[in-house]
Write an enzyme that holds these catalytic residues in place. Structure first.
Site, PDB file in Angstrom:
ATOM      1  N   THR A   1      -2.425   6.344 -22.332  1.00 14.97           N
ATOM      2  CA  THR A   1      -2.405   4.993 -21.789  1.00 14.97           C
ATOM      3  C   THR A   1      -0.967   4.517 -21.920  1.00 14.97           C
ATOM      4  OG1 THR A   1      -2.902   4.086 -23.958  1.00 14.97           O
ATOM      5  CG2 THR A   1      -4.761   4.394 -22.476  1.00 14.97           C
TER       6      THR A   1
ATOM      7  N   ASP B   1      -5.117  14.061 -25.440  1.00 16.83           N
ATOM      8  CA  ASP B   1      -5.131  12.654 -25.043  1.00 16.83           C
ATOM      9  C   ASP B   1      -4.401  11.866 -26.127  1.00 16.83           C
ATOM     10  OD1 ASP B   1      -5.694  10.013 -24.554  1.00 16.83           O
ATOM     11  OD2 ASP B   1      -7.836  10.319 -24.175  1.00 16.83           O
TER      12      ASP B   1
ATOM     13  N   TYR C   1       0.850  -1.197   0.000  1.00 13.99           N
ATOM     14  CA  TYR C   1       0.000   0.000   0.000  1.00 13.99           C
ATOM     15  C   TYR C   1       0.880   1.238   0.000  1.00 13.99           C
ATOM     16  CZ  TYR C   1      -5.017  -0.278   0.047  1.00 13.99           C
ATOM     17  OH  TYR C   1      -6.316  -0.372  -0.357  1.00 13.99           O
TER      18      TYR C   1
ATOM     19  N   GLU D   1      -0.500   4.832  -0.563  1.00 11.74           N
ATOM     20  CA  GLU D   1      -1.302   6.037  -0.817  1.00 11.74           C
ATOM     21  C   GLU D   1      -0.458   7.284  -0.621  1.00 11.74           C
ATOM     22  OE1 GLU D   1      -4.841   5.905   1.544  1.00 11.74           O
ATOM     23  OE2 GLU D   1      -5.790   4.439   0.259  1.00 11.74           O
TER      24      GLU D   1
ATOM     25  N   ARG E   1      -1.058  -2.341 -18.749  1.00 11.30           N
ATOM     26  CA  ARG E   1      -2.304  -1.568 -18.837  1.00 11.30           C
ATOM     27  C   ARG E   1      -2.293  -0.484 -17.759  1.00 11.30           C
ATOM     28  NH1 ARG E   1      -4.959  -4.343 -22.243  1.00 11.30           N
ATOM     29  NH2 ARG E   1      -6.498  -2.704 -22.354  1.00 11.30           N
TER      30      ARG E   1
ATOM     31  N   LYS F   1      -0.859   0.827 -25.142  1.00 10.87           N
ATOM     32  CA  LYS F   1      -1.140   0.786 -26.581  1.00 10.87           C
ATOM     33  C   LYS F   1       0.197   0.861 -27.329  1.00 10.87           C
ATOM     34  CE  LYS F   1      -5.786   2.370 -25.743  1.00 10.87           C
ATOM     35  NZ  LYS F   1      -6.789   3.455 -25.837  1.00 10.87           N
TER      36      LYS F   1
HETATM   37  C1  LIG Z   1      -7.818   3.773 -25.077  1.00  9.01           C
HETATM   38  C2  LIG Z   1      -8.105   5.193 -24.857  1.00  9.01           C
HETATM   39  C3  LIG Z   1      -8.398   5.694 -23.585  1.00  9.01           C
HETATM   40  C4  LIG Z   1      -8.733   4.833 -22.386  1.00  9.01           C
HETATM   41  O1  LIG Z   1      -7.910   3.884 -22.001  1.00  9.01           O
HETATM   42  P1  LIG Z   1      -8.376   2.752 -20.962  1.00  9.01           P
HETATM   43  O2  LIG Z   1      -7.057   2.387 -20.360  1.00  9.01           O
HETATM   44  O3  LIG Z   1      -9.025   1.710 -21.760  1.00  9.01           O
HETATM   45  O4  LIG Z   1      -9.269   3.368 -19.961  1.00  9.01           O
HETATM   46  C5  LIG Z   1      -8.544   7.047 -23.426  1.00  9.01           C
HETATM   47  N1  LIG Z   1      -8.413   7.877 -24.469  1.00  9.01           N
HETATM   48  C6  LIG Z   1      -8.154   7.439 -25.711  1.00  9.01           C
HETATM   49  C7  LIG Z   1      -8.025   8.415 -26.821  1.00  9.01           C
HETATM   50  C8  LIG Z   1      -7.998   6.075 -25.950  1.00  9.01           C
HETATM   51  O5  LIG Z   1      -7.783   5.642 -27.189  1.00  9.01           O
END
Ligand SMILES: *Cc1c(COP(=O)(O)O)cnc(C)c1O
Length: 415
Positions: free
Chosen positions: A224, A198, A53, A55, A233, A227
């Site tokens: 993220t 994003d 933990y 936090e 993840r 990807k």
């Molecule tokens: C995949 C994605 C997310 C979210 O990712 P998660 O880990 O699945 O919550 C947010 N924004 C964009 C543009 C994405 O392609």
């Protein structure tokens, strides 16, 4: 090895993991948001750090015994800042959607106006979809893409001038063109909005300079890590120093409890890998492979939204063939290719049927696929599109064998 350990306690789960490994090894993975992370990253995620933990922030925790996780989290922060040239990084968000949620929590209040790209035009759920927290608690104004699949910046500007959003979001889950962050900044400045970029999908391309960076234009950058970035993840938020304390507070205690230090260790390892020359070469090959696939598909007579791609993904437009995304994604699965149905701009079909299939190159590039392999993948897809509706078992088997041959050429997790 790990499987044997699991098997001793739980045969059912071990067997299913083994089957999943086999599935990943023997199918061509074209889901644009997926990748194959390294064994080092997976080992970090499976480590004793899951027991801890922590936090709070490194060196300012609510629990004792954090001397090791403090250093690990600090390494992840420093590497993220270096990789993306950011002033501040918070590596605690459990996912990309939660990273965005924390930015909302810090930057806007319920009922405020937020602009983001529409989900069916390539945006993400967390950019204002009515079924997501972002659409439920905020007044969302969505922008889309034109028939060529491109953002119309004049239209974005008009909408911003009319609706005066407090926050503008750029970045997408299905957009194959370069995003002009400076144009978004200019629009945000004109209406006094904060800007969130994003980069969940294009993170590796941004990190390696293949796609222009959202810094210094964006106030916040979320991504993220699983990807194109090829980590575990999870999510990361980066921002200008002036927003650092507020963003950290929004993540914890605003939204999350204890950070996942085992996943943060995986992020640290992945970020180290991403700072290497090998990763630069990887990101470059991702784009070359996506372009090779797009060219192969177009030379087989298939349509691609926007007639090609500038990044790692594309959308196959099946309207000319009078086929649906749902049917083609299903036949692709039968021939050993995994992809997802996706809407095309102004799609006449519902989001459950769609007229398109999204295809991406990050995962197969990790396996080692090169342009000539992508050409063959394009041919297999074109044959599968023709086959759809005929249920010709022999031909499906033939195509399945061709997919398998490519997979065997580039073994995955074998040693
Ligand atoms: C995949 C994605 C997310 C979210 O990712 P998660 O880990 O699945 O919550 C947010 N924004 C964009 C543009 C994405 O392609």
């Amino acid at each position: 090895m790990e499987l044997d350990i699991i098997r001793e306690t739980d045969k059912e789960v071990a067997e299913l993991i083994e089957k999943e490994l086999k599935r990943q090894q023997t199918t061509i993975e074209l889901i644009a948001s997926e990748n194959f992370t390294s064994k080092a990253v997976m080992a970090a995620c499976g480590s004793v750090l899951t027991n801890k933990y922590a936090e709070g922030k490194p060196y300012k925790r609510f629990y004792n015994g954090c001397e090791n996780v403090d250093k690990i989290e600090e390494l992840a922060q420093e590497r993220a800042k270096k990789l993306f040239n950011a002033e501040h990084a918070n590596v605690q968000p459990h996912s990309g959607a939660q990273a965005n949620m924390a930015v909302f929590m810090y930057a806007v209040k319920p009922g405020d106006t937020v602009m983001g790209m529409d989900l069916s035009n390539g945006g993400h759920l967390s950019h204002g979809s009515p079924v997501n927290f972002s659409g439920l608690y905020f007044n969302i104004v969505s922008y889309g893409v034109n028939a060529q699949g491109e953002i119309d910046y004049n239209n974005v500007r008009e909408l911003a001038l009319k609706h005066k959003p407090k926050l503008i979001i750029c970045g997408a889950s299905n957009y194959s063109k370069i995003i002009d962050f400076k144009k978004f900044r200019d629009i945000a400045d004109e209406v006094g909005a904060l800007l969130l970029a994003d980069i969940a999908h294009i993170a590796a391309l941004v990190a390696t300079g293949i796609h222009p960076s959202p810094f210094p234009y964006a106030d916040f950058v979320t991504t993220t890590t699983h990807k194109t970035l090829r980590g575990p993840r999870g999510g990361i938020i980066m921002c200008k120093q002036e927003h650092a304390a507020g963003i950290d507070k929004a993540v914890f205690p605003g939204m999350q409890g204890g950070p996942l230090e085992h996943i943060i260790a995986g992020k640290a390892v992945a970020l180290k890998e991403a700072l290497s020359d090998d990763f630069k070469a990887y990101a470059k090959q991702v784009v070359l492979n996506a372009k090779a696939l797009a060219n192969s598909l177009m030379s087989e007579g298939l349509d691609i939204v926007g007639n090609g791609t500038d990044n790692h993904l594309m959308t196959l437009d099946l309207r000319k063939q009078k086929k649906t995304g749902k049917d083609i994604a299903n036949i692709l699965e039968l021939v050993g290719i995994t992809a997802n149905k996706n809407t095309v701009p102004n799609d006449p079909q519902s989001p459950f049927i769609t007229s398109g299939v999204r295809l991406g190159s990050p995962a197969v590039t990790t396996r080692g696929f090169k342009e000539e392999d992508m050409k063959e993948v394009g041919k297999i897809i074109a044959e599968a599109v023709k086959l759809s509706g005929t249920e010709d078992e022999t031909k499906i088997k033939e195509l399945r064998a061709r997919s398998l041959k490519l997979c065997e050429k580039y073994p995955l997790y074998k040693d």
